[in-house]
Design a protein around this motif. Structure first.
Motif, PDB file in Angstrom:
ATOM      1  N   ARG A  61       0.841  -1.210   0.000  1.00 49.86           N
ATOM      2  CA  ARG A  61       0.000   0.000   0.000  1.00 49.86           C
ATOM      3  C   ARG A  61       0.879   1.265   0.000  1.00 49.86           C
ATOM      4  NH1 ARG A  61      -3.902   2.601  -1.946  1.00 49.86           N
ATOM      5  NH2 ARG A  61      -4.898   4.039  -0.532  1.00 49.86           N
ATOM      6  N   VAL A  62       1.945   1.250   0.797  1.00 56.16           N
ATOM      7  CA  VAL A  62       2.856   2.399   0.837  1.00 56.16           C
ATOM      8  C   VAL A  62       3.492   2.597  -0.529  1.00 56.16           C
ATOM      9  CG1 VAL A  62       5.061   3.217   1.783  1.00 56.16           C
ATOM     10  CG2 VAL A  62       3.283   2.369   3.312  1.00 56.16           C
ATOM     11  N   ARG A  63       3.923   1.479  -1.185  1.00 60.56           N
ATOM     12  CA  ARG A  63       4.498   1.605  -2.532  1.00 60.56           C
ATOM     13  C   ARG A  63       3.471   2.185  -3.510  1.00 60.56           C
ATOM     14  NH1 ARG A  63       7.141  -3.073  -1.080  1.00 60.56           N
ATOM     15  NH2 ARG A  63       5.526  -4.399  -1.972  1.00 60.56           N
ATOM     16  N   GLU A  64       2.229   1.705  -3.411  1.00 57.62           N
ATOM     17  CA  GLU A  64       1.184   2.237  -4.304  1.00 57.62           C
ATOM     18  C   GLU A  64       0.981   3.741  -4.077  1.00 57.62           C
ATOM     19  OE1 GLU A  64      -2.326  -0.032  -3.524  1.00 57.62           O
ATOM     20  OE2 GLU A  64      -1.517  -1.860  -4.417  1.00 57.62           O
ATOM     21  N   ILE A  65       0.944   4.116  -2.811  1.00 60.84           N
ATOM     22  CA  ILE A  65       0.732   5.535  -2.481  1.00 60.84           C
ATOM     23  C   ILE A  65       1.915   6.374  -2.953  1.00 60.84           C
ATOM     24  CG2 ILE A  65       0.569   7.162  -0.562  1.00 60.84           C
ATOM     25  CD1 ILE A  65      -1.176   5.070   0.871  1.00 60.84           C
ATOM     26  N   THR A  66       3.140   5.875  -2.720  1.00 60.59           N
ATOM     27  CA  THR A  66       4.302   6.665  -3.156  1.00 60.59           C
ATOM     28  C   THR A  66       4.370   6.741  -4.675  1.00 60.59           C
ATOM     29  OG1 THR A  66       5.734   4.716  -2.968  1.00 60.59           O
ATOM     30  CG2 THR A  66       5.689   6.243  -1.096  1.00 60.59           C
ATOM     31  N   ASP A  67       4.003   5.650  -5.358  1.00 60.28           N
ATOM     32  CA  ASP A  67       3.958   5.701  -6.829  1.00 60.28           C
ATOM     33  C   ASP A  67       2.930   6.727  -7.290  1.00 60.28           C
ATOM     34  OD1 ASP A  67       5.899   3.776  -6.962  1.00 60.28           O
ATOM     35  OD2 ASP A  67       4.528   2.118  -7.470  1.00 60.28           O
ATOM     36  N   ASP A  68       1.771   6.684  -6.639  1.00 63.95           N
ATOM     37  CA  ASP A  68       0.714   7.640  -6.985  1.00 63.95           C
ATOM     38  C   ASP A  68       1.169   9.074  -6.705  1.00 63.95           C
ATOM     39  OD1 ASP A  68      -1.913   8.432  -7.803  1.00 63.95           O
ATOM     40  OD2 ASP A  68      -2.425   8.717  -5.683  1.00 63.95           O
ATOM     41  N   LEU A  69       1.820   9.250  -5.552  1.00 62.02           N
ATOM     42  CA  LEU A  69       2.319  10.571  -5.199  1.00 62.02           C
ATOM     43  C   LEU A  69       3.384  11.031  -6.200  1.00 62.02           C
ATOM     44  CD1 LEU A  69       2.347  12.939  -3.205  1.00 62.02           C
ATOM     45  CD2 LEU A  69       4.117  11.710  -1.932  1.00 62.02           C
ATOM     46  N   GLY A  70       4.272  10.117  -6.588  1.00 63.98           N
ATOM     47  CA  GLY A  70       5.288  10.449  -7.584  1.00 63.98           C
ATOM     48  C   GLY A  70       4.658  10.876  -8.902  1.00 63.98           C
ATOM     49  N   GLU A  71       3.617  10.176  -9.316  1.00 69.33           N
ATOM     50  CA  GLU A  71       2.920  10.551 -10.552  1.00 69.33           C
ATOM     51  C   GLU A  71       2.274  11.929 -10.421  1.00 69.33           C
ATOM     52  OE1 GLU A  71       0.186   7.460 -11.560  1.00 69.33           O
ATOM     53  OE2 GLU A  71       1.769   5.963 -11.794  1.00 69.33           O
ATOM     54  N   ARG A  72       1.681  12.178  -9.265  1.00 71.81           N
ATOM     55  CA  ARG A  72       1.058  13.493  -9.051  1.00 71.81           C
ATOM     56  C   ARG A  72       2.098  14.607  -9.087  1.00 71.81           C
ATOM     57  NH1 ARG A  72      -3.282  12.777  -4.152  1.00 71.81           N
ATOM     58  NH2 ARG A  72      -4.540  11.149  -5.131  1.00 71.81           N
ATOM     59  N   VAL A  73       3.241  14.360  -8.433  1.00 73.30           N
ATOM     60  CA  VAL A  73       4.312  15.365  -8.442  1.00 73.30           C
ATOM     61  C   VAL A  73       4.806  15.578  -9.871  1.00 73.30           C
ATOM     62  CG1 VAL A  73       6.694  15.810  -7.714  1.00 73.30           C
ATOM     63  CG2 VAL A  73       5.005  15.042  -6.049  1.00 73.30           C
ATOM     64  N   ALA A  74       5.008  14.492 -10.608  1.00 77.38           N
ATOM     65  CA  ALA A  74       5.468  14.613 -11.996  1.00 77.38           C
ATOM     66  C   ALA A  74       4.445  15.375 -12.836  1.00 77.38           C
ATOM     67  CB  ALA A  74       5.724  13.226 -12.588  1.00 77.38           C
ATOM     68  N   SER A  76       2.293  17.582 -11.708  1.00 76.80           N
ATOM     69  CA  SER A  76       2.339  18.991 -11.279  1.00 76.80           C
ATOM     70  C   SER A  76       3.540  19.702 -11.883  1.00 76.80           C
ATOM     71  CB  SER A  76       2.411  19.089  -9.756  1.00 76.80           C
ATOM     72  OG  SER A  76       1.227  18.619  -9.178  1.00 76.80           O
ATOM     73  N   VAL A  77       4.681  19.033 -11.878  1.00 75.72           N
ATOM     74  CA  VAL A  77       5.882  19.634 -12.470  1.00 75.72           C
ATOM     75  C   VAL A  77       5.662  19.863 -13.965  1.00 75.72           C
ATOM     76  CG1 VAL A  77       8.299  19.163 -13.065  1.00 75.72           C
ATOM     77  CG2 VAL A  77       7.483  18.771 -10.738  1.00 75.72           C
ATOM     78  N   GLU A  78       5.088  18.888 -14.629  1.00 75.26           N
ATOM     79  CA  GLU A  78       4.843  19.019 -16.074  1.00 75.26           C
ATOM     80  C   GLU A  78       3.856  20.152 -16.360  1.00 75.26           C
ATOM     81  OE1 GLU A  78       5.366  18.723 -19.927  1.00 75.26           O
ATOM     82  OE2 GLU A  78       6.539  17.675 -18.418  1.00 75.26           O
ATOM     83  N   ARG A  79       2.808  20.267 -15.551  1.00 77.07           N
ATOM     84  CA  ARG A  79       1.857  21.376 -15.732  1.00 77.07           C
ATOM     85  C   ARG A  79       2.552  22.714 -15.513  1.00 77.07           C
ATOM     86  NH1 ARG A  79      -1.689  18.144 -12.707  1.00 77.07           N
ATOM     87  NH2 ARG A  79      -1.337  19.472 -10.909  1.00 77.07           N
ATOM     88  N   GLY A  80       3.399  22.774 -14.472  1.00 76.81           N
ATOM     89  CA  GLY A  80       4.146  24.017 -14.218  1.00 76.81           C
ATOM     90  C   GLY A  80       5.088  24.337 -15.358  1.00 76.81           C
ATOM     91  N   ARG A  81       5.811  23.339 -15.829  1.00 76.12           N
ATOM     92  CA  ARG A  81       6.733  23.544 -16.951  1.00 76.12           C
ATOM     93  C   ARG A  81       5.964  23.984 -18.195  1.00 76.12           C
ATOM     94  NH1 ARG A  81       9.878  18.679 -17.439  1.00 76.12           N
ATOM     95  NH2 ARG A  81      11.204  19.633 -15.890  1.00 76.12           N
ATOM     96  N   SER A  82       4.834  23.350 -18.434  1.00 70.81           N
ATOM     97  CA  SER A  82       4.018  23.701 -19.597  1.00 70.81           C
ATOM     98  C   SER A  82       3.517  25.141 -19.498  1.00 70.81           C
ATOM     99  CB  SER A  82       2.836  22.734 -19.701  1.00 70.81           C
ATOM    100  OG  SER A  82       2.002  23.094 -20.768  1.00 70.81           O
ATOM    101  N   ALA A  83       3.097  25.535 -18.304  1.00 66.49           N
ATOM    102  CA  ALA A  83       2.618  26.908 -18.107  1.00 66.49           C
ATOM    103  C   ALA A  83       3.757  27.905 -18.335  1.00 66.49           C
ATOM    104  CB  ALA A  83       2.041  27.073 -16.700  1.00 66.49           C
ATOM    105  N   VAL A  84       4.946  27.587 -17.820  1.00 63.04           N
ATOM    106  CA  VAL A  84       6.099  28.474 -18.016  1.00 63.04           C
ATOM    107  C   VAL A  84       6.467  28.533 -19.498  1.00 63.04           C
ATOM    108  CG1 VAL A  84       8.577  28.723 -17.560  1.00 63.04           C
ATOM    109  CG2 VAL A  84       7.005  28.236 -15.687  1.00 63.04           C
ATOM    110  N   ASP A  85       6.505  27.373 -20.158  1.00 58.74           N
ATOM    111  CA  ASP A  85       6.821  27.346 -21.587  1.00 58.74           C
ATOM    112  C   ASP A  85       5.807  28.154 -22.387  1.00 58.74           C
ATOM    113  OD1 ASP A  85       9.005  25.761 -21.086  1.00 58.74           O
ATOM    114  OD2 ASP A  85       8.053  23.882 -21.725  1.00 58.74           O
TER     115      ASP A  85
END
Length: 164
Positions: A61-74, A76-85
């Motif tokens: 469950r912790v691995r699933e949550i961290t994977d999910d969290l990693g995807e969310r962070v990625a 968010s970063v991609e949305r931020g990068r896209s907005a800046v671009d």
């Protein structure tokens, strides 16, 4: 002192507050494990096996949550990068539009200056021609007037005056 910010110049990346879920999950697991040990009616072996199963399950469950969290962070970063671009692209486009406008204005100014020079050169040539024509006309008039006033004498072919 309050500052007014232009929204077009500020990039805001929102923080996703779901990161607290992992901490709460681990706290819940710890409390549940402690309660299970205290109130376990099973033997020690059964309790250890159950704890082992639950630990593996919690680990998955912790691995699933961290994977999910990693995807969310990625994401968010991609949305931020896209907005800046996107903002950078719009700024470049605006700058290029202004550069093009300035270049067009400079070209128009050069053309206007060349036309003004040609017009000025034509005006100077016309003035010189009019001045020259005026001097010639004046010289011709002075010469005619001098011829009218001068005594009439016949000149022979050898340049001597004939007597009359």
């Amino acid at each position: 002192m309050a500052r007014g910010y232009d929204d077009d110049r500020v990039v805001v990346i929102e923080r996703d507050e779901s990161g607290n879920g992992i901490g709460m999950l681990l706290l819940g697991l710890a409390i549940g494990a402690g309660a299970a040990l205290l109130f376990a009616p099973a033997s020690g072996q059964e309790t250890r096996e159950r704890l082992s199963r639950e630990a593996r399950r919690a680990g998955r469950r912790v691995r699933e949550i961290t994977d999910d969290l990693g995807e969310r962070v990625a994401d968010s970063v991609e949305r931020g990068r896209s907005a800046v671009d996107d903002r950078v692209a719009r700024a470049r486009s605006a700058v290029q539009t202004r550069v093009d406008a300035v270049n067009e204005a400079v070209d128009a100014g050069r053309e206007a200056a060349a036309q003004a020079r040609a017009d000025l050169e034509q005006a100077v040539a016309d003035t010189k021609r009019a001045y020259s024509d005026g001097r010639r006309a004046y010289s011709d008039r002075v010469r005619r007037h001098a011829d009218d006033v001068a005594p009439q004498t016949d000149q022979s072919a050898d340049g001597t005056a004939a007597e009359g």
